[in-house]
Design an enzyme around this catalytic site. Structure first.
Site, PDB file in Angstrom:
ATOM      1  N   PRO A 102      39.431  36.444  52.474  1.00 23.56           N
ATOM      2  CA  PRO A 102      38.858  37.364  52.702  1.00 23.56           C
ATOM      3  C   PRO A 102      39.159  38.604  51.909  1.00 23.56           C
ATOM      4  O   PRO A 102      38.321  39.596  51.726  1.00 23.56           O
ATOM      5  CB  PRO A 102      38.810  37.681  54.135  1.00 23.56           C
ATOM      6  N   GLU A 129      45.204  33.037  60.732  1.00 21.37           N
ATOM      7  CA  GLU A 129      44.830  34.572  60.431  1.00 21.37           C
ATOM      8  C   GLU A 129      45.227  34.415  58.763  1.00 21.37           C
ATOM      9  O   GLU A 129      45.385  35.658  58.149  1.00 21.37           O
ATOM     10  CB  GLU A 129      45.983  35.258  61.117  1.00 21.37           C
ATOM     11  N   ARG A 166      28.875  23.157  37.953  1.00 19.01           N
ATOM     12  CA  ARG A 166      27.777  23.076  37.411  1.00 19.01           C
ATOM     13  C   ARG A 166      27.724  23.900  35.994  1.00 19.01           C
ATOM     14  O   ARG A 166      26.872  23.680  35.308  1.00 19.01           O
ATOM     15  CB  ARG A 166      26.589  23.564  38.135  1.00 19.01           C
ATOM     16  N   ASP A 181      19.173  30.164  34.854  1.00 17.54           N
ATOM     17  CA  ASP A 181      19.361  30.525  36.278  1.00 17.54           C
ATOM     18  C   ASP A 181      19.498  31.922  36.517  1.00 17.54           C
ATOM     19  O   ASP A 181      20.011  32.615  35.595  1.00 17.54           O
ATOM     20  CB  ASP A 181      20.814  29.800  36.386  1.00 17.54           C
TER      21      ASP A 181
END
Ligand code: 21W
Length: 238
Positions: A102, A129, A166, A181
């Site tokens: 994160p 954690e 991809r 895209d």
């Protein structure tokens, strides 16, 4: 001949989570075509503890558990990765170690394209954690997939692998579709239609039935721009 495929090592305490996503769809095709080789390493295999422990209580107290450094270090080393900033004549041959976290940079198409240049990615999935901070000495880059809280790094790792796979030549049938895209050229996609011409009283835009490919191309560009301006003006300003 020089290696052409990309290798991805995944380091995790939940190897089974990867079974479905890697054996279905596009990624399995990349593996079959030997464009991508994926290897999963279970951190628990490197635990020297009698109960195969891979986590422990945080120094200083507090909630949750922290992933122990030794088994994680041994798992990373087993992939051939070494300390960061190692000297490589071709930097893209260096096993590039990514920690899904994160605290990382938020994944975007620029990061995906940059990562697709490497021949060997090592992806560390955290749980609990997080990992013992001293493991950061072996991590080249931290990557998040967005500002929402998940339970671990496995699903983010799958997102990263899917997006990088991809980009590899030969994975997506029409290279065009990668180029066209959303985000590739900085715009959202234009609207798509298929048969029937009338569905629940809603008609396909007449221009798409005209057969005039220049006009259709212009219309699509305009629609892509209109959508981007309305929904994602941030993509136009920077
Ligand atoms: C989520 C671990 C939150 C730790 C302050 C102190 C990897 C992830 C993850 C996770 C916390 C990614 C706290 C988007 C994600 C991941 C597990 C912090 C509370 N705050 N991208 N303690 N979102 N998540 N715990 O969650 O490992 S990439």
């Amino acid at each position: 001949m020089a290696i052409t495929y990309m290798k991805i090592d995944i380091i995790t305490i939940f190897p089974a989570m990867f079974k479905g996503p890697l054996t279905e769809s596009l990624i399995s095709r990349a593996s079959e075509k030997e464009i991508l080789k994926i290897n999963i390493t279970d951190i628990r295999f490197f635990s020297k503890d009698k109960n195969k422990k891979v986590d422990d209580k945080p120094f200083g107290g507090g909630v949750g558990m922290v992933m122990k450094p030794e088994p994680l270090y041994d798992a990373i080393k087993s992939t051939g990765a070494r300390k960061k900033n190692g000297a490589y004549k071709n930097p893209y041959l260096k096993p590039y170690v990514i920690y899904m976290s994160p605290q990382g940079k938020t994944l975007n198409n620029k990061i995906v394209k940059d990562l697709a240049k490497f021949k060997h990615l090592v992806i560390v999935c955290g749980h609990y954690e997080g990992i013992d901070e001293r493991i950061m000495n072996y991590i080249d880059e931290e990557v998040s997939i967005g500002d929402y809280v998940l339970t671990g790094g496995e699903i983010p790792a799958m997102v990263l692998i899917d997006s990088v796979a991809r980009m590899l030549p030969g994975v997506v049938k029409e290279e065009e579709s990668v180029k066209n895209d959303s985000f590739y050229n900085g715009l959202l996609d234009y609207p798509h239609y298929t048969r029937p011409v009338i569905f629940k009283n809603h008609r396909v835009p007449e221009i798409l039935l005209s057969g005039d490919h220049n006009k259709i191309s212009d219309w699509r560009k305009k629609e892509a721009y209109k959508r981007t301006k309305k929904r994602r003006p941030d993509l136009l300003s920077d």
